[in-house]
Design an enzyme around this catalytic site. Structure first.
Site, PDB file in Angstrom:
ATOM      1  N   GLY A  54       0.830  -1.198   0.000  1.00  0.00           N
ATOM      2  CA  GLY A  54       0.000   0.000   0.000  1.00  0.00           C
ATOM      3  C   GLY A  54       0.865   1.248   0.000  1.00  0.00           C
ATOM      4  O   GLY A  54       2.082   1.194   0.185  1.00  0.00           O
ATOM      5  N   HIS A  90      -9.689  13.729   2.307  1.00  0.00           N
ATOM      6  CA  HIS A  90      -8.731  12.666   2.019  1.00  0.00           C
ATOM      7  C   HIS A  90      -8.881  12.183   0.575  1.00  0.00           C
ATOM      8  O   HIS A  90      -9.882  12.470  -0.093  1.00  0.00           O
ATOM      9  CB  HIS A  90      -8.927  11.473   2.962  1.00  0.00           C
ATOM     10  CG  HIS A  90      -8.318  11.673   4.316  1.00  0.00           C
ATOM     11  ND1 HIS A  90      -8.955  12.377   5.311  1.00  0.00           N
ATOM     12  CD2 HIS A  90      -7.130  11.260   4.842  1.00  0.00           C
ATOM     13  CE1 HIS A  90      -8.185  12.390   6.397  1.00  0.00           C
ATOM     14  NE2 HIS A  90      -7.081  11.722   6.137  1.00  0.00           N
ATOM     15  N   LYS A 137      -9.647   6.146   0.705  1.00  0.00           N
ATOM     16  CA  LYS A 137      -9.796   5.983   2.153  1.00  0.00           C
ATOM     17  C   LYS A 137     -11.171   5.410   2.444  1.00  0.00           C
ATOM     18  O   LYS A 137     -12.187   5.953   2.015  1.00  0.00           O
ATOM     19  CB  LYS A 137      -9.602   7.321   2.868  1.00  0.00           C
ATOM     20  CG  LYS A 137      -9.668   7.206   4.387  1.00  0.00           C
ATOM     21  CD  LYS A 137      -9.256   8.503   5.058  1.00  0.00           C
ATOM     22  CE  LYS A 137      -9.365   8.408   6.572  1.00  0.00           C
ATOM     23  NZ  LYS A 137      -8.509   7.329   7.137  1.00  0.00           N
TER      24      LYS A 137
END
Length: 283
Positions: free
Chosen positions: A18, A172, A176
């Site tokens: 990630g 964000h 997310k």
């Protein structure tokens, strides 16, 4: 598993492929007092790849695995914890749906968890605190590793003493999963520590579109979440009073901003007693 000199901290990164996980691996690799000993990720087709080569930072002699239990078992045997300041550290940046079990497993295998994944419920945090106490181990759940964000939160808590009206907005990237962010919730909690109520209604509000006014907390604080490509992590706390407004804002423009906080936590977690929540508890 590669042997690690006793002066180095053995680190396992979960969510290794990630964005945050990859950044953590690079930071651990560059840190003079840390050594990567495990990398876990469930991305299909990546089982067994050498993680350093995969991330373009050179061979680290660490093969990627999708089996966190097997990784923790191996790490626990290689770096057995016999007291404070010993044992390996797990850094988790994965998903709210799995982070609770990952943290429990880390405690079960005697590996100190450092959790950057947000979305844990209050009850889950209570349960994890009990696991940490039973294991006589330190662990850390850190909603945000940015020192700048900690300063914003402290400023917001101080301003809440003087302002009765405030709303919080967090922005964000659109990958997310949880909303509002753990950082935003933590900020609201710090503002609520005085036990006061916010935003007494001046009119009877009506939402023609449900959710337009954001999430409402018991204190009266409202939290708003935006998700867009191109963003990283941003938060704004706006206070209002007759004739003025006061705004606090923090912008993370690159994930490297989190690495000093991550490494600080990795270095301190083995000395902790119990589960710590929030970077402000460590600085």
């Amino acid at each position: 598993m590669t042997s690690v000199p006793p002066e180095l901290i053995p680190v396992v990164v979960v969510g290794a492929l990630g964005r945050m996980g990859a950044e953590v691996i690079k930071a651990v690799h560059l840190a003079s007092d840390c050594e990567l000993v495990g990398a876990v990720d469930t991305t299909p087709g990546k089982e067994g790849v050498e993680i350093g080569e995969e991330l373009g930072i050179g061979v680290l002699d660490v093969a990627l695995t999708s089996d966190i239990e097997a990784c923790l078992c191996s790490v626990s045997q290689s770096f057995h914890r016999t007291g404070p300041g010993q044992g390996a550290v797990l850094v988790d940046f994965t998903h709210p749906s799995v982070v609770y079990e990952h943290t429990r497993a880390a405690f079960a295998y005697g590996v100190h968890p450092v959790i950057g994944t947000t979305g844990l419920s209050h009850q889950q945090l209570v349960d994890l605190s009990e696991f940490a106490a039973k294991a006589s181990m330190g662990g850390a759940v850190i909603p945000n590793f940015s020192v700048g964000m900690v300063l914003l939160q402290q400023a917001a808590a101080a301003a809440a003493r003087f302002y009765d009206n405030a709303e919080l907005t967090e922005l964000h990237h659109n990958r997310k999963a949880d909303a509002p962010s753990g950082t935003c919730i933590k900020t609201a909690e710090m503002m609520e520590e005085l036990g006061k109520s916010f935003n007494s209604p001046e009119v009877d509000e009506h939402e023609s579109l449900t959710g337009s006014r954001g999430g409402l907390r018991a204190s009266g604080l409202r939290l708003h979440s935006l998700r867009l490509p191109g963003l990283v992590a941003h938060q704004e706390v706006m206070f209002g009073a007759p004739g003025e407004s006061y705004t606090l804002r923090h912008d993370t423009i690159d994930r490297s901003a989190y690495m000093p906080g991550v490494l600080l936590t990795v270095r301190k977690v083995r000395q902790l007693q119990g589960l710590v929540y929030g970077l402000e508890r460590l600085i």
